[in-house]
Motif scaffolding. Structure first.
Motif, PDB file in Angstrom:
ATOM      1  N   UNK A  50      -2.431  -2.580  -4.871  1.00 15.51           N
ATOM      2  CA  UNK A  50      -3.167  -1.980  -3.759  1.00 15.51           C
ATOM      3  C   UNK A  50      -4.293  -2.910  -3.297  1.00 15.51           C
ATOM      4  N   UNK A  51      -4.965  -3.538  -4.258  1.00 17.10           N
ATOM      5  CA  UNK A  51      -6.022  -4.479  -3.904  1.00 17.10           C
ATOM      6  C   UNK A  51      -5.448  -5.675  -3.151  1.00 17.10           C
ATOM      7  N   UNK A  52      -4.278  -6.150  -3.625  1.00 18.07           N
ATOM      8  CA  UNK A  52      -3.610  -7.249  -2.933  1.00 18.07           C
ATOM      9  C   UNK A  52      -3.245  -6.839  -1.514  1.00 18.07           C
ATOM     10  N   UNK A  53      -2.776  -5.601  -1.371  1.00 16.05           N
ATOM     11  CA  UNK A  53      -2.427  -5.103  -0.048  1.00 16.05           C
ATOM     12  C   UNK A  53      -3.622  -5.074   0.882  1.00 16.05           C
ATOM     13  N   UNK A  54      -4.756  -4.632   0.355  1.00 17.46           N
ATOM     14  CA  UNK A  54      -5.980  -4.587   1.164  1.00 17.46           C
ATOM     15  C   UNK A  54      -6.396  -6.000   1.587  1.00 17.46           C
ATOM     16  N   UNK A  55      -6.345  -6.945   0.632  1.00 13.95           N
ATOM     17  CA  UNK A  55      -6.737  -8.325   0.934  1.00 13.95           C
ATOM     18  C   UNK A  55      -5.797  -8.960   1.957  1.00 13.95           C
ATOM     19  N   UNK A  56      -4.483  -8.784   1.739  1.00 22.80           N
ATOM     20  CA  UNK A  56      -3.515  -9.348   2.681  1.00 22.80           C
ATOM     21  C   UNK A  56      -3.669  -8.719   4.063  1.00 22.80           C
ATOM     22  N   UNK A  57      -3.900  -7.409   4.080  1.00 23.32           N
ATOM     23  CA  UNK A  57      -4.088  -6.728   5.355  1.00 23.32           C
ATOM     24  C   UNK A  57      -5.336  -7.206   6.072  1.00 23.32           C
ATOM     25  N   UNK A  58      -6.419  -7.387   5.320  1.00 20.57           N
ATOM     26  CA  UNK A  58      -7.671  -7.857   5.919  1.00 20.57           C
ATOM     27  C   UNK A  58      -7.511  -9.266   6.484  1.00 20.57           C
ATOM     28  N   UNK A  99       0.810  -1.215   0.000  1.00 17.95           N
ATOM     29  CA  UNK A  99       0.000   0.000   0.000  1.00 17.95           C
ATOM     30  C   UNK A  99       0.847   1.270   0.000  1.00 17.95           C
ATOM     31  N   UNK A 100       2.090   1.154   0.456  1.00 20.57           N
ATOM     32  CA  UNK A 100       2.945   2.343   0.526  1.00 20.57           C
ATOM     33  C   UNK A 100       3.804   2.535  -0.720  1.00 20.57           C
ATOM     34  N   UNK A 101       3.772   1.571  -1.646  1.00 21.62           N
ATOM     35  CA  UNK A 101       4.583   1.681  -2.864  1.00 21.62           C
ATOM     36  C   UNK A 101       4.070   2.821  -3.740  1.00 21.62           C
ATOM     37  N   UNK A 102       5.002   3.490  -4.410  1.00 21.36           N
ATOM     38  CA  UNK A 102       4.638   4.613  -5.269  1.00 21.36           C
ATOM     39  C   UNK A 102       4.292   4.138  -6.672  1.00 21.36           C
ATOM     40  N   UNK A 103       3.483   4.925  -7.334  1.00 20.29           N
ATOM     41  CA  UNK A 103       2.990   4.530  -8.647  1.00 20.29           C
ATOM     42  C   UNK A 103       4.103   4.421  -9.677  1.00 20.29           C
ATOM     43  N   UNK A 104       5.136   5.265  -9.555  1.00 13.82           N
ATOM     44  CA  UNK A 104       6.213   5.245 -10.547  1.00 13.82           C
ATOM     45  C   UNK A 104       7.098   4.006 -10.430  1.00 13.82           C
ATOM     46  N   UNK A 105       6.915   3.227  -9.372  1.00 14.72           N
ATOM     47  CA  UNK A 105       7.714   2.012  -9.212  1.00 14.72           C
ATOM     48  C   UNK A 105       7.219   0.866 -10.089  1.00 14.72           C
ATOM     49  N   UNK A 106       6.056   1.039 -10.693  1.00 18.08           N
ATOM     50  CA  UNK A 106       5.430  -0.060 -11.420  1.00 18.08           C
ATOM     51  C   UNK A 106       5.767   0.033 -12.901  1.00 18.08           C
ATOM     52  N   UNK A 107       6.698  -0.788 -13.298  1.00 17.37           N
ATOM     53  CA  UNK A 107       7.089  -0.847 -14.709  1.00 17.37           C
ATOM     54  C   UNK A 107       7.782  -2.166 -14.952  1.00 17.37           C
ATOM     55  N   UNK A 108       7.716  -2.636 -16.173  1.00 18.45           N
ATOM     56  CA  UNK A 108       8.399  -3.878 -16.528  1.00 18.45           C
ATOM     57  C   UNK A 108       9.865  -3.571 -16.764  1.00 18.45           C
ATOM     58  N   UNK A 109      10.726  -4.253 -16.045  1.00 23.86           N
ATOM     59  CA  UNK A 109      12.160  -4.004 -16.188  1.00 23.86           C
ATOM     60  C   UNK A 109      12.657  -4.563 -17.507  1.00 23.86           C
ATOM     61  N   UNK A 110      13.473  -3.774 -18.220  1.00 27.37           N
ATOM     62  CA  UNK A 110      14.073  -4.295 -19.440  1.00 27.37           C
ATOM     63  C   UNK A 110      15.423  -4.899 -19.093  1.00 27.37           C
ATOM     64  N   UNK A 111      16.074  -5.496 -20.082  1.00 23.48           N
ATOM     65  CA  UNK A 111      17.313  -6.212 -19.806  1.00 23.48           C
ATOM     66  C   UNK A 111      18.412  -5.280 -19.329  1.00 23.48           C
ATOM     67  N   UNK A 112      18.367  -4.027 -19.701  1.00 28.42           N
ATOM     68  CA  UNK A 112      19.409  -3.097 -19.287  1.00 28.42           C
ATOM     69  C   UNK A 112      19.328  -2.768 -17.810  1.00 28.42           C
ATOM     70  N   UNK A 113      18.145  -2.952 -17.227  1.00 25.62           N
ATOM     71  CA  UNK A 113      17.973  -2.580 -15.825  1.00 25.62           C
ATOM     72  C   UNK A 113      18.037  -3.775 -14.890  1.00 25.62           C
ATOM     73  N   UNK A 114      18.354  -4.952 -15.430  1.00 31.43           N
ATOM     74  CA  UNK A 114      18.434  -6.126 -14.579  1.00 31.43           C
ATOM     75  C   UNK A 114      19.620  -6.005 -13.628  1.00 31.43           C
ATOM     76  N   UNK A 115      19.493  -6.539 -12.412  1.00 39.10           N
ATOM     77  CA  UNK A 115      20.571  -6.408 -11.440  1.00 39.10           C
ATOM     78  C   UNK A 115      21.762  -7.283 -11.784  1.00 39.10           C
ATOM     79  N   UNK A 116      22.888  -6.996 -11.147  1.00 40.22           N
ATOM     80  CA  UNK A 116      24.071  -7.829 -11.326  1.00 40.22           C
ATOM     81  C   UNK A 116      23.831  -9.182 -10.687  1.00 40.22           C
ATOM     82  N   UNK A 117      24.760 -10.135 -10.925  1.00 39.07           N
ATOM     83  CA  UNK A 117      24.560 -11.491 -10.419  1.00 39.07           C
ATOM     84  C   UNK A 117      24.484 -11.517  -8.900  1.00 39.07           C
ATOM     85  N   UNK A 118      25.303 -10.707  -8.213  1.00 39.39           N
ATOM     86  CA  UNK A 118      25.270 -10.688  -6.755  1.00 39.39           C
ATOM     87  C   UNK A 118      23.942 -10.141  -6.246  1.00 39.39           C
TER      88      UNK A 118
END
Length: 217
Positions: A197-205, A94-113
């Motif tokens: 957000x709906x998942x958050x509400x359900x999990x919280x309930x 519920x506290x996550x920001x809207x701009x955090x929601x995007x499909x990561x492309x291969x350039x933004x994938x994390x390093x192996x560690x």
């Protein structure tokens, strides 16, 4: 395997599969992760959930689960911890920001560690979700009343336990695989924020209900 044992196996396996189809906290967690993260993250969640189920399946098959369930204080603590964890997941969603929601492309994938660390965290999240869900313990206890009889040998119990653990993982992994496909994610990306957000509400309930029930008992 004799006719009796085969019938018993099919009965337990079918009842278990029907339970997997019923949405619960673990189901919501897998769906939420599959739609908002990478496929491998959702599969790591599924592996953690399956591992937690494996522990409950094992303890119930050897009779320890009944001893745990008979201890009201221990079950209350387990319920409180499980409810608190679901509430934590709900607050995070519920506290996550809207701009955090995007499909990561291969350039933004994390390093192996970082990838390893991320997958470990996802696995742990799935494991904690499964192990702190007291309904899992009670479900397996009730289901295995059919199995914990003198005419059922150890090999049958082991095979059944392996099958059920595999079924949990394969079902959740199949959900993760299907929902994390890019066409599916692209279809949901515009509403992923609201799904979370709906998942958050359900999990919280669910979490609040579990905590309330534990405090009243």
């Amino acid at each position: 395997m004799g006719t009796h044992l085969l019938g018993l196996f099919l009965t337990v396996a079918f009842a278990h599969f029907l339970a997997l189809l019923s949405p619960g906290p673990d189901f919501i967690l897998v769906v939420k992760t599959a739609l908002n993260a990478r496929r491998i993250d959702a599969i790591a969640i599924a592996a953690g959930i399956a591992s937690a189920n494996a522990i409950y399946i094992s303890t119930c098959l050897i009779g320890v689960g009944a001893l745990i369930a008979a201890n009201s204080q221990l079950m209350s603590l387990l319920s409180l911890a499980g409810g608190a964890f679901l509430i934590y997941l709900a607050v995070h969603a519920l506290s996550a920001r809207k701009q955090n929601y995007a499909i990561a492309d291969t350039a933004s994938l994390p390093t192996s560690d970082r990838l390893k660390s991320s997958l470990t965290g996802k696995f742990f999240t799935g494991f904690v979700s499964g192990i702190l869900n007291p309904k899992n313990l009670f479900f397996y206890l009730s289901l295995f009343t059919l199995v914990l009889t003198n005419d059922v040998n150890l090999l049958f119990k082991v095979v059944l336990g392996i099958w059920m653990t595999a079924a949990v993982f394969l079902w959740d992994a199949a959900l993760a695989f299907f929902l994390s496909a890019q066409p599916m994610q692209r279809r949901f990306i515009r509403i992923a924020y609201f799904i979370d957000k709906m998942s958050g509400v359900l999990l919280g309930a669910i979490g609040l209900t579990i905590v309330k029930s534990a405090l009243l008992n």
